[in-house]
Design a protein around this motif. Structure first.
Motif, short mmCIF file in Angstrom:
data_model
loop_
_atom_site.label_atom_id
_atom_site.label_comp_id
_atom_site.label_asym_id
_atom_site.label_seq_id
_atom_site.Cartn_x
_atom_site.Cartn_y
_atom_site.Cartn_z
N GLY A 390 30.78 119.10 -36.65
CA GLY A 390 30.68 119.49 -38.05
C GLY A 390 31.88 119.05 -38.85
N VAL A 391 32.40 119.96 -39.65
CA VAL A 391 33.54 119.67 -40.52
C VAL A 391 34.77 119.38 -39.66
CG1 VAL A 391 35.01 120.61 -42.34
CG2 VAL A 391 32.57 121.12 -42.32
N THR A 392 35.57 118.42 -40.08
CA THR A 392 36.76 118.02 -39.34
C THR A 392 38.00 118.21 -40.19
OG1 THR A 392 36.46 115.71 -40.06
CG2 THR A 392 35.47 116.34 -37.96
N GLU A 393 39.16 118.14 -39.54
CA GLU A 393 40.44 118.23 -40.25
C GLU A 393 40.55 117.08 -41.25
OE1 GLU A 393 42.55 120.61 -39.99
OE2 GLU A 393 42.05 121.61 -38.10
N PRO A 394 41.24 117.27 -42.39
CA PRO A 394 42.09 118.41 -42.74
C PRO A 394 41.33 119.60 -43.32
CG PRO A 394 42.20 116.78 -44.47
CD PRO A 394 41.31 116.20 -43.39
N TYR A 395 40.00 119.48 -43.48
CA TYR A 395 39.23 120.63 -43.93
C TYR A 395 39.06 121.59 -42.76
CZ TYR A 395 38.15 117.53 -47.83
OH TYR A 395 38.25 116.69 -48.90
N THR A 396 38.69 122.81 -43.09
CA THR A 396 38.50 123.81 -42.05
C THR A 396 37.29 124.67 -42.39
OG1 THR A 396 39.56 125.58 -40.79
CG2 THR A 396 40.01 125.51 -43.14
N SER A 397 36.71 125.25 -41.38
CA SER A 397 35.59 126.17 -41.54
C SER A 397 35.70 127.23 -40.47
CB SER A 397 34.24 125.43 -41.44
OG SER A 397 34.00 125.01 -40.11
N TRP A 398 34.91 128.27 -40.59
CA TRP A 398 34.98 129.35 -39.61
C TRP A 398 34.56 128.86 -38.22
CZ3 TRP A 398 32.22 133.19 -43.40
CH2 TRP A 398 33.15 133.60 -44.37
N GLY A 399 33.58 127.99 -38.15
CA GLY A 399 33.19 127.44 -36.86
C GLY A 399 34.27 126.59 -36.24
N LEU A 400 34.97 125.81 -37.05
CA LEU A 400 36.06 124.98 -36.54
C LEU A 400 37.21 125.85 -36.05
CD1 LEU A 400 36.85 122.00 -36.21
CD2 LEU A 400 37.97 122.13 -38.44
N LEU A 401 37.48 126.97 -36.71
CA LEU A 401 38.52 127.88 -36.26
C LEU A 401 38.15 128.53 -34.94
CD1 LEU A 401 39.48 129.61 -39.64
CD2 LEU A 401 40.74 127.84 -38.41
N LEU A 402 36.86 128.83 -34.75
CA LEU A 402 36.43 129.39 -33.47
C LEU A 402 36.55 128.35 -32.36
CD1 LEU A 402 33.30 131.62 -34.18
CD2 LEU A 402 35.59 132.32 -33.51
N GLN A 403 36.30 127.10 -32.69
CA GLN A 403 36.46 126.05 -31.68
C GLN A 403 37.91 125.99 -31.20
OE1 GLN A 403 36.80 122.09 -32.96
NE2 GLN A 403 35.76 121.18 -31.20
N ALA A 404 38.85 126.10 -32.16
CA ALA A 404 40.26 126.10 -31.77
C ALA A 404 40.61 127.34 -30.97
CB ALA A 404 41.14 126.01 -33.02
N ALA A 405 39.95 128.47 -31.26
CA ALA A 405 40.23 129.71 -30.52
C ALA A 405 39.76 129.63 -29.08
CB ALA A 405 39.57 130.89 -31.23
N GLN A 406 38.60 129.00 -28.85
CA GLN A 406 38.07 128.97 -27.49
C GLN A 406 38.83 128.00 -26.58
OE1 GLN A 406 36.02 126.43 -25.85
NE2 GLN A 406 36.55 124.90 -27.41
N GLN A 407 39.66 127.17 -27.15
CA GLN A 407 40.44 126.26 -26.32
C GLN A 407 41.45 126.99 -25.44
OE1 GLN A 407 42.17 123.44 -29.01
NE2 GLN A 407 40.22 122.44 -29.50
N GLY A 408 41.78 128.21 -25.82
CA GLY A 408 42.70 128.99 -25.01
C GLY A 408 42.05 129.73 -23.87
N GLY A 409 40.72 129.62 -23.71
CA GLY A 409 40.03 130.29 -22.61
C GLY A 409 40.06 131.80 -22.77
N PHE A 410 40.14 132.51 -21.65
CA PHE A 410 40.12 133.98 -21.69
C PHE A 410 41.38 134.55 -22.32
CE2 PHE A 410 36.98 133.27 -18.32
CZ PHE A 410 35.96 134.10 -18.77
N ALA A 411 42.42 133.74 -22.44
CA ALA A 411 43.64 134.23 -23.08
C ALA A 411 43.39 134.58 -24.54
CB ALA A 411 44.75 133.19 -22.97
N SER A 412 42.36 133.97 -25.14
CA SER A 412 42.03 134.29 -26.53
C SER A 412 41.56 135.73 -26.65
CB SER A 412 40.95 133.34 -27.05
OG SER A 412 41.41 132.00 -27.03
#
Length: 450
Positions: A390-412
């Motif tokens: 979907g939307v890519t940097e430098p723009y941001t969206s709620w889905g893109l923020l969740l994608q960055a959150a899941q990169q941390g695995g269970f630590a998120s």
């Protein structure tokens, strides 16, 4: 005693106010859209701003103090600066308050000339609702892995996620109303397609060339499949060569038969059949799979702004079928009404009848369906952005923020749960739209009024 009449709008508004959840849903959406529209004012920092030193990656939400620890009395809200260290066991950053650097009071309506922003890409400003003096920092929802303020990114992300929901719904409803109205009004009235065209009227002007391209495509596909089979056939013996020649001959005959009928005999085509069969083909493919497949056709490194409009178009394209079905059914019943027959008897054109008499009859359903469809598009954009399509940097969206959150695995979920805030806003906006749609449905449907 004189009785005053009440308009339909007043009756619908009074009924809507009785639906408490719908009223609260509308209020929440109003707040969300206002924050998204004036994101620069409500966010304390630019969404892409971060500091290289000292780093602030995965900083927890800043604690705001309202009591002076020295006197024990209430005071202006303030924050402390923090100092960073590394946990020797988990190797994760750890932040502790540092009172030795003093108190940093929260100030309202502050100027940030080093971080200006624009409103609607027209007005330039640097006024923000709140902030603290440097080197203090206030992170209401913590930071991401780069040290960017998550609250500012959530507010700016609402611009994309909420806007895509409305724009995609408008694209979908434009297609659904147009094609559904054509399918219902011209159902049972096939037009003749011949070359040269003798009398293409109304819908024939639109569907005639499209159907011509469709049949030419079928003929070309038959030839392509036949020659591809012959080219990829591994056998070189006389029997295999005979089979290849037979397949090529059948492909040529099929293409010739299609072209002969297309150019020599008129083709009778019912717009209702053409549009409804297209809807059935789209409905037969899972929506997420179709969305990912269509998105994969385009390169992933295109301009981010173009990606935004591409996602809007794709979401609108796959979502018009359901509306077209319902609009077709409504138009089928409305076109037989007396006032429509009277307009036709007076010589009104088909386009005027559809625009002035038929489509307005679908207004109440369209308004309700629009409010119930927008949350689906918000979820669709979030899913695409979560998958990285979907939307890519430098723009941001709620889905893109969740994608960055899941990169941390269970630590998120355990060490830094604040990175999951975008999921809460997706849930809140979708739930509010559903409540608002339920209230509008009760208000505009006379059978549901109390």
């Amino acid at each position: 005693m004189e009785r005053t009449s009440t308009s339909q709008l007043a009756v619908a508004l009074r009924q809507f106010r009785k639906h408490r959840l719908a009223v609260w849903g509308g209020r929440i959406l109003l707040v969300l859209y206002l924050m998204a529209a004036f994101a620069g004012f409500f966010s304390p920092y630019d969404p892409n701003y971060y500091e290289l030193y000292p780093p602030k990656g995965h900083h927890p939400p800043t604690r705001i103090h309202f009591v002076d620890p020295e006197t024990g009395r209430l005071t202006r809200p303030f924050v402390y600066a923090t100092k960073r260290s590394i946990d020797p066991v988990t190797l994760q950053p750890r932040y502790e308050e540092d009172p030795s650097q003093g108190k940093f009071y929260v100030r309202f309506f502050v100027r940030t000339p080093e971080q200006p922003y624009t409103i609607f890409r027209v007005f330039r400003s640097d006024l923000r609702l709140f902030g603290v003096d440097s080197p203090g920092r206030i992170f209401l929802m913590g930071t991401d892995n780069f040290g960017r303020d998550l609250f500012s990114r959530v507010v700016y992300g609402g611009q994309v996620s909420l806007t895509i929901g409305i724009l995609s719904a408008l694209v979908s409803f434009a297609l659904g109303l147009l094609l559904g109205g054509i399918a219902g009004y011209f159902s049972g009235r096939p037009f003749r397609l011949s070359l040269p065209p003798s009398a293409w009227r109304g819908v024939g002007l639109l569907l005639g060339p499209l159907s011509l391209l469709l049949w030419l495509g079928v003929a070309a596909a038959a030839l392509f499949l036949a020659f591809s089979f012959a080219r990829l056939s591994p056998g070189k013996d006389p029997f295999s060569l005979g089979i290849d020649a037979l397949v090529v001959l059948l492909g040529v005959l099929a293409a010739g038969a299609i072209l002969y009928r297309l150019f020599r005999e008129p083709i009778r085509l019912d717009p209702d059949d053409l549009i409804m069969r297209t809807v059935e083909i789209i409905a037969a493919i899972p929506s997420l799979f179709l969305l990912i497949s269509l998105r994969a056709v385009f390169p992933t490194n295109i301009d981010p702004l173009l990606t935004f409009y591409l996602v809007v178009g794709l979401l609108g394209f796959i979502g018009w079928g359901g509306l077209a079905r319902v609009v077709r059914g409504i138009v089928l019943s409305v076109r037989e009404m007396d006032y429509v027959q009277a307009a036709r008897a007076l010589g009104a054109s088909d386009g005027r009848i559809i625009a002035r008499h038929v489509l307005p009859a679908t207004a109440s359903y369209v308004i309700v369906s629009l409010s119930l469809t927008i949350p689906g598009f918000i979820l669709g954009e979030s899913g695409l952005s979560f998958l990285g399509l979907g939307v890519t940097e430098p723009y941001t969206s709620w889905g893109l923020l969740l994608q960055a959150a899941q990169q941390g695995g269970f630590a998120s979920f355990t060490d830094r749960p604040w990175v999951l805030w975008p999921g809460f806003f997706i849930f809140l906006s979708v739930l509010s739209w559903n409540f608002l749609g339920d209230g509008l449905r009760d208000a505009l449907d006379p059978r549901r009024r109390q």
